[in-house]
Structures are given as structure tokens and as C-alpha cells.
Design an enzyme around this catalytic site. Structure first.
Site, PDB file in Angstrom:
ATOM      1  N   CYS A   1      13.954  12.238 -19.124  1.00 52.02           N
ATOM      2  CA  CYS A   1      13.110  11.063 -18.859  1.00 52.02           C
ATOM      3  C   CYS A   1      12.111  11.333 -17.732  1.00 52.02           C
ATOM      4  O   CYS A   1      10.950  10.951 -17.818  1.00 52.02           O
ATOM      5  CB  CYS A   1      13.964   9.862 -18.446  1.00 52.02           C
ATOM      6  SG  CYS A   1      15.454   9.630 -19.398  1.00 52.02           S
ATOM      7  N   ASP A   2      12.572  11.961 -16.655  1.00 53.64           N
ATOM      8  CA  ASP A   2      11.772  12.028 -15.425  1.00 53.64           C
ATOM      9  C   ASP A   2      11.293  13.434 -15.063  1.00 53.64           C
ATOM     10  O   ASP A   2      10.561  13.594 -14.088  1.00 53.64           O
ATOM     11  CB  ASP A   2      12.603  11.499 -14.237  1.00 53.64           C
ATOM     12  CG  ASP A   2      13.033  10.056 -14.454  1.00 53.64           C
ATOM     13  OD1 ASP A   2      12.335   9.343 -15.189  1.00 53.64           O
ATOM     14  OD2 ASP A   2      14.065   9.658 -13.899  1.00 53.64           O
TER      15      ASP A   2
ATOM     16  N   CYS B   1      18.171  11.484 -15.171  1.00 51.87           N
ATOM     17  CA  CYS B   1      17.813  11.924 -16.526  1.00 51.87           C
ATOM     18  C   CYS B   1      16.621  12.871 -16.472  1.00 51.87           C
ATOM     19  O   CYS B   1      15.486  12.445 -16.238  1.00 51.87           O
ATOM     20  CB  CYS B   1      17.484  10.699 -17.380  1.00 51.87           C
ATOM     21  SG  CYS B   1      16.824  11.112 -18.992  1.00 51.87           S
TER      22      CYS B   1
END
Ligand code: NAP
Length: 317
Positions: free
Chosen positions: A142-143, A139
Site C-alpha cells: 500500500c505505502d 503494508c
């Protein structure tokens, strides 16, 4: 129809999953005066919550997935649906309806719509599990921030891979897309957007077959799929990341034994989103279908809620 009085643990309709299918179903069910509870385990929006931009939902020219998810939730709640957080552990059909057991609670429902979406597919390379969260990610939203100024590889040739590459190009120094065939699966219009980003490049007919390192990744083994030859590239530890964007598998665990699955692993439903279990409907990306999009998930949700309404009405007729 008669509005049924329910205690907090007895509902007309429980919807499992708070993505576009779930909240669309909740909107339609609440508008039909069903006592409706949505159980979501993460951010509203489900998979789209991690999407940087949605630009193909009619009437919404551009919106982040997180914002669209919040709006869908707020819309359903304004119509009277309720939502709660929880991870559903089991779904059981009994004589008078369904029991839904979460990590916090147990809820009874006359009808259930399962809209649990899909989960990221693994890339199936050596070291993938070992370095998950330590160089391997699923993701970008997200990261991505952990890879600011670094070198990232994205495995995949679909829409997700292109989107992840575009997103990461604003953070990472260098972005390389690893496409296993000599062509993208994503449509040309989408792929063309990559050329506007000078720090994105593409390696066709290539697979990543191994990542290795100590705490973080420092070597990646590539295979040329045309020749079968492999080679290893080395990086400073912690300076490189591999994002896997190779599609999703329908999340069908909860309906095992209650519904049939199609060849793509998704649930087979009738045109009303009904399953082989009376009163149980499935909607969105968990279904066996040809196009998994926000708009198709939302449509599924509306159809499922309408069918659930008629089903519940038939119980009291
Ligand atoms: P997808 O369309 O199924 O594409 C998966 C890609 O990963 C394909 O290029 C596939 O290669 C490749 N792949 C699969 N397994 C692989 C492996 N083990 N190693 C290397 N490559 C592998 O998946 P997606 O991109 O996640 O999209 C899923 C659905 O969501 C699609 O319907 C898509 O259109 C939709 N979506 C839409 C948007 C949007 O419209 N904005 C955004 C994201 C997703 P092959 O082509 O060789 O099979």
C-alpha cells in the site's frame, strides 16, 4: 434441496468477509443452490489483496494476491453468488435466524459464515500511533511507493517481514529488517531469498523502542536485546520509514458473545467450522488454528459452506 425464494434483504446464507475463506464458501454455497450474499468491505481477497506475490497456492505457481482475490470473487459469482460492499456493524441471532446490519442496510439470513480474517498487530513502540501514516506503516504494497529511494526498517521475523523486505527492496535504497530474537520465525527457504538482494540487511536481537520527529520521523531509538543498551539514530526528516510486520490478530469482534475464543484469540470451531451458536460458522484466519494460509482459509470456507447447506436444509426438513 428446494431453492428458497428470497427478497434482496432475506438470504439463505450471508458470508461476512471477501477473502479466500469467504469466496471459497460462496463458491460452495452457490453451487449447492443457496441464495448467497458476500459482504466485503475492501478489495476482494482480504489480506492477500496487499500481497505482492502468492506462490504457495496449489496449481497457481505465481500470482499477485489482488489478482487471486479477483479470480476467487469472479469464480464464486459465476456460480451464482452475489457480493456487495459494506461494513458490518452488528450480527444478531434471533429466533428465526440472523440480522446483519451494515453501514448501508439490514439483511436477514438463515445462516451466517463469518470470515473476517485478521488485522495487523501493533509493534508497541513509543510514537507508533503518532507517526502512523507519517513514517509508520503496516503494508508495503500500500505505502511502499512513498519510500522510493529512501531508507526503510521492517520490524518482524516472520514470513510477512521477509515478503515486505523483498517488495520494498525494489523501491527503497536501503532496507533493514529488525528481528527481536537471534533467529527468524520464517522458514529458512524464505529467509534465504533475502541474500539475493544487496540492499537488504538484518539486525538481529534488536527492537525499535521509539520513533520521533516533527511532521515525519527523524529519529529512531534501537535497543540491543542481548545487552539491553539503547541508542538513537537520526535521519533527514521524511527520508526514513518503519514498516511493522509482526503478525496479525484474529478479527473476532462481530462474533463476541456468539462464539468462544481460543488462547490465540481466534474463534474455536468444531470440525465443520461450527460455533456455539447454531447456524453460525467461522472460517479462515479469524479461527484459532495452527496454519494461517490461503489454502487453509479456502478449505475452511468450503467446509463451512457445506455445513451451512446441511443446517439450512435441516430447517426445512
Ligand atoms: P508471524 O509468523 O506470527 O511472525 C511474527 C514475527 O514478528 C515473529 O518473528 C515475531 O517474533 C515478531 N514479533 C512479534 N511481535 C513483535 C514485536 N512486538 N516486536 C518485534 N517483533 C515482533 O506473523 P506473519 O509473518 O505476519 O505471518 C502470519 C501467518 O501468515 C503465518 O502463519 C505465516 O506463515 C503466514 N504467511 C505466509 C506467507 C507465505 O507463505 N507467503 C506470507 C505471509 C504470511 P518471534 O519469532 O520472536 O515471536
Amino acid at each position: 434441496m428446494e431453492v428458497l425464494m428470497s427478497t434482496p434483504n432475506q438470504r439463505d446464507l450471508v458470508i461476512i468477509g471477501g477473502g479466500p475463506a469467504g469466496y471459497s464458501a460462496a463458491l460452495y454455497a452457490a453451487r449447492a443452490s443457496l441464495d448467497t450474499l458476500v459482504i466485503e468491505q475492501g478489495m476482494p481477497g482480504g489480506q492477500i489483496a496487499t500481497s505482492d506475490m502468492i506462490d504457495n497456492y496449489p496449481g497457481i505457481e505465481q500470482c499477485s494476491g489482488a489478482e487471486l482475490g479477483q479470480k476467487m470473487k469472479a469464480h464464486a459469482e459465476s456460480a451464482g453468488a452475489q457480493s456487495t460492499y459494506g461494513s458490518v456493524q452488528s450480527l444478531i441471532r434471533h429466533e428465526s435466524g440472523f440480522t446483519i446490519t451494515t453501514d448501508m442496510d439490514s439483511i436477514e439470513a438463515k445462516s451466517v459464515i463469518v470470515a473476517t480474517g485478521a488485522t495487523p498487530r501493533p509493534g508497541n513502540f513509543s510514537g507508533e500511533e503518532t507517526y502512523r501514516g507519517r513514517g509508520v506503516s503496516y503494508c508495503a504494497t500500500c505505502d511502499g511507493m512513498f519510500y522510493r529511494g529512501k531508507h526503510v526498517f521492517i520490524i518482524g521475523g516472520g514470513n510477512s517481514a521477509v515478503e515486505e523486505a523483498l517488495y520494498l527492496s525494489n523501491l527503497a535504497d536501503q532496507v533493514e529488517i529488525i528481528v527481536r530474537r537471534d533467529v527468524f520465525r520464517a522458514p529458512r527457504g524464505m529467509v534465504d531469498r533475502l541474500s539475493a538482494k544487496p540492499n537488504i540487511s538484518i539486525r538481529y536481537q534488536t527492537s525499535i523502542i521509539e520513533v520521533a520527529g516533527s511532521t515525519f520521523i527523524n529519529t529512531i531509538t534501537f535497543r540491543d536485546n542481548a545487552t539491553g543498551k539503547t541508542h538513537v539514530e537520526s535521519y533527514d526528516e521524511g527520508s526514513v520509514g518503519v514498516f511493522v510486520a509482526v503478525g496479525h490478530d484474529p478479527a473476532t469482534n462481530l462474533v463476541a458473545g456468539l462464539a468462544e475464543l481460543g488462547p490465540d484469540g481466534g474463534v474455536l470451531t468444531d470440525e465443520h467450522m461450527g460455533t456455539t451458536t447454531p447456524g453460525l460458522y467461522c472460517a479462515g484466519d479469524m479461527r484459532s488454528k495452527s496454519l494461517r494460509q490461503v489454502v487453509t482459509a479456502a478449505a475452511d470456507g468450503a467446509i463451512a459452506a457445506t455445513a451451512a447447506y446441511h443446517y439450512i436444509e435441516s430447517l426445512t426438513a
